[in-house]
Write a protein that holds these residues in place. Structure first.
Motif, short mmCIF file in Angstrom:
data_model
loop_
_atom_site.label_atom_id
_atom_site.label_comp_id
_atom_site.label_asym_id
_atom_site.label_seq_id
_atom_site.Cartn_x
_atom_site.Cartn_y
_atom_site.Cartn_z
N ASN A 91 0.95 -1.41 0.30
CA ASN A 91 -0.18 -0.25 -0.05
C ASN A 91 0.50 1.31 -0.02
O ASN A 91 0.74 2.36 -0.80
CB ASN A 91 -0.96 0.02 1.60
CG ASN A 91 -2.42 -1.02 0.78
OD1 ASN A 91 -2.33 -1.91 0.05
ND2 ASN A 91 -2.15 -1.55 2.03
N TYR A 130 1.03 -10.55 1.23
CA TYR A 130 -0.51 -9.74 1.24
C TYR A 130 -1.23 -10.64 0.21
O TYR A 130 -2.59 -10.77 1.18
CB TYR A 130 0.10 -8.40 0.87
CG TYR A 130 -0.88 -7.40 1.15
CD1 TYR A 130 -1.77 -7.29 1.58
CD2 TYR A 130 -1.66 -7.36 -0.01
CE1 TYR A 130 -2.96 -6.20 2.01
CE2 TYR A 130 -3.13 -6.77 -0.65
CZ TYR A 130 -3.45 -5.91 1.09
OH TYR A 130 -4.60 -4.86 0.82
N ALA A 131 -1.07 -10.83 -1.18
CA ALA A 131 -1.94 -11.76 -1.66
C ALA A 131 -2.21 -13.20 -1.49
O ALA A 131 -3.15 -12.89 -1.45
CB ALA A 131 -0.90 -11.83 -3.16
N GLY A 133 -2.84 -14.05 2.39
CA GLY A 133 -3.83 -13.08 2.88
C GLY A 133 -5.66 -12.75 1.98
O GLY A 133 -6.28 -13.04 2.54
N GLN A 134 -4.94 -12.07 1.07
CA GLN A 134 -5.61 -11.80 0.38
C GLN A 134 -6.90 -12.79 0.10
O GLN A 134 -8.06 -13.44 -0.10
CB GLN A 134 -5.88 -10.52 -0.62
CG GLN A 134 -5.57 -9.51 0.56
CD GLN A 134 -6.58 -9.18 1.56
OE1 GLN A 134 -7.12 -8.78 0.49
NE2 GLN A 134 -5.54 -8.71 2.60
N ARG A 135 -5.89 -13.70 -0.31
CA ARG A 135 -6.88 -14.72 -1.25
C ARG A 135 -7.75 -15.69 -0.33
O ARG A 135 -8.71 -15.69 -0.32
CB ARG A 135 -5.40 -15.71 -1.88
CG ARG A 135 -6.76 -16.70 -2.66
CD ARG A 135 -5.16 -17.61 -4.07
NE ARG A 135 -5.88 -19.18 -4.05
CZ ARG A 135 -5.14 -19.79 -5.23
NH1 ARG A 135 -4.05 -19.01 -5.63
NH2 ARG A 135 -5.55 -20.31 -5.78
N LYS A 137 -8.95 -15.03 2.23
CA LYS A 137 -10.56 -14.45 2.51
C LYS A 137 -11.84 -14.50 0.75
O LYS A 137 -12.66 -15.45 2.05
CB LYS A 137 -10.01 -12.88 3.14
CG LYS A 137 -9.37 -12.39 3.72
CD LYS A 137 -8.58 -10.86 3.96
CE LYS A 137 -8.46 -10.56 5.39
NZ LYS A 137 -7.72 -9.41 5.30
N LEU A 138 -10.60 -14.47 -0.12
CA LEU A 138 -11.42 -15.10 -0.99
C LEU A 138 -11.91 -16.42 -0.98
O LEU A 138 -13.52 -16.62 -0.87
CB LEU A 138 -10.91 -14.43 -1.93
CG LEU A 138 -10.28 -13.25 -2.37
CD1 LEU A 138 -10.04 -13.33 -3.15
CD2 LEU A 138 -12.45 -12.80 -2.73
N HIS A 152 -12.82 -7.38 -4.43
CA HIS A 152 -11.59 -7.79 -4.22
C HIS A 152 -10.88 -8.59 -4.73
O HIS A 152 -9.21 -8.75 -4.89
CB HIS A 152 -12.07 -8.39 -3.02
CG HIS A 152 -12.54 -7.41 -1.98
ND1 HIS A 152 -12.45 -7.52 -0.57
CD2 HIS A 152 -12.51 -5.89 -1.56
CE1 HIS A 152 -13.50 -6.84 0.46
NE2 HIS A 152 -13.57 -5.97 -0.57
N HIS A 155 -9.18 -6.59 -7.04
CA HIS A 155 -7.79 -5.34 -7.26
C HIS A 155 -7.04 -6.76 -6.60
O HIS A 155 -5.05 -6.08 -6.37
CB HIS A 155 -7.97 -5.12 -5.61
CG HIS A 155 -9.28 -4.07 -6.23
ND1 HIS A 155 -8.47 -2.80 -6.92
CD2 HIS A 155 -9.98 -3.45 -5.88
CE1 HIS A 155 -9.20 -2.52 -7.09
NE2 HIS A 155 -10.47 -2.52 -6.47
N LEU A 156 -7.33 -8.26 -6.42
CA LEU A 156 -5.69 -9.51 -6.24
C LEU A 156 -4.64 -9.68 -7.25
O LEU A 156 -3.89 -9.76 -7.01
CB LEU A 156 -6.63 -10.37 -5.10
CG LEU A 156 -5.20 -11.44 -5.07
CD1 LEU A 156 -4.15 -11.11 -4.13
CD2 LEU A 156 -6.04 -12.71 -4.07
#
Length: 238
Positions: A91, A130-131, A133-135, A137-138, A152, A155-156
């Motif tokens: 970020n 970071y990716a 962690g986001q995955r 969540k998805l 989301h 954006h990933l």
């Protein structure tokens, strides 16, 4: 002899006043900076402020970050911002490379001139972490609701492509350019989750391959950044 009465200590500025009076850099981030804005997209503003050095002489230190005072506005104190950039926080690095700069004084322009000093192959690990962690969540959304949050997911994919290209070229470009429509199709839910997963895995593999021969240095130029921070603190001491 009676000692002179101590002068009353002025109250420190509020966090919001620090942003209003001491911002050195501000930009627009989010979908507008990424080239993914659509009708109704928010305008996310990010900034960097320099807390006056005497505030650090108190027991209570200035805040490291401030939300507001405007809606969708978030700012970091310059030292915290530099620290996060040196460890390749996605970020923060993207904030330094926004094509939509709204304000930059002399200190802000010097910070922008340091963009390359923050870049290193550390980005491979931090962006990938970071990716991941986001995955997760998805994937949890898919298990619970049958579908991910498509915005989301979009954006990933954008982040993974940005990291791959950074490692390939040594330059961070956050505008998605020609990938805009492919990514917006994901946001609209027009691409299957299986296909999105396939794209994520392909991008991750391409990123790993790019990291192995990246032109980026192994570590950021910490001494150059520290020199900037020390000079900024001295200038703000008066």
């Amino acid at each position: 002899m009676t000692p002179p009465a101590a002068s009353p200590v002025a109250a420190p500025p509020t966090p919001e006043d620090l942003v209003r009076r001491h911002t050195v850099y501000s930009c627009v981030m989010g979908s507008r900076a990424f080239g993914l804005a659509t009708e109704g997209s928010d305008t996310d503003r990010r900034g960097v402020f320099v807390a006056p050095t005497p505030l650090f002489w108190r027991f209570e230190k200035p805040p490291t970050h401030v939300e507001g005072p405007a809606e969708e506005q978030f700012s970091w104190e310059v030292e915290r911002f530099c620290h996060l950039a040196l460890v390749a926080n996605p970020n923060i690095l993207e904030c330094l490379h926004s094509p939509l700069v709204e304000h930059a004084d002399a200190t802000g322009r010097e910070l922008l001139d340091l963009r390359e000093a923050f870049l290193s192959r550390r980005a491979h690990l931090t962006f990938a972490r970071y990716a991941s962690g986001q995955r997760k969540k998805l994937e949890a959304d898919v298990r619970q609701h049958g579908a991910p949050r498509w915005k989301h997911a979009m954006h990933l994919l954008r982040l993974l492509a940005s990291c791959r290209d950074l490692l390939r070229t040594g330059e961070l470009v956050i505008d998605v350019g020609a990938d805009r429509e492919r990514l917006l199709a994901v946001k609209r839910g027009e691409v299957s989750w299986r296909e999105v997963e396939r794209r994520m895995e392909a991008l991750a593999a391409e990123t790993d391959a790019a990291a192995a021969r990246s032109p980026l240095p192994a570590e950021p130029d910490r001494p150059r950044v520290e020199d900037f921070l020390l000079r900024t603190r001295r200038a703000s001491a008066h």
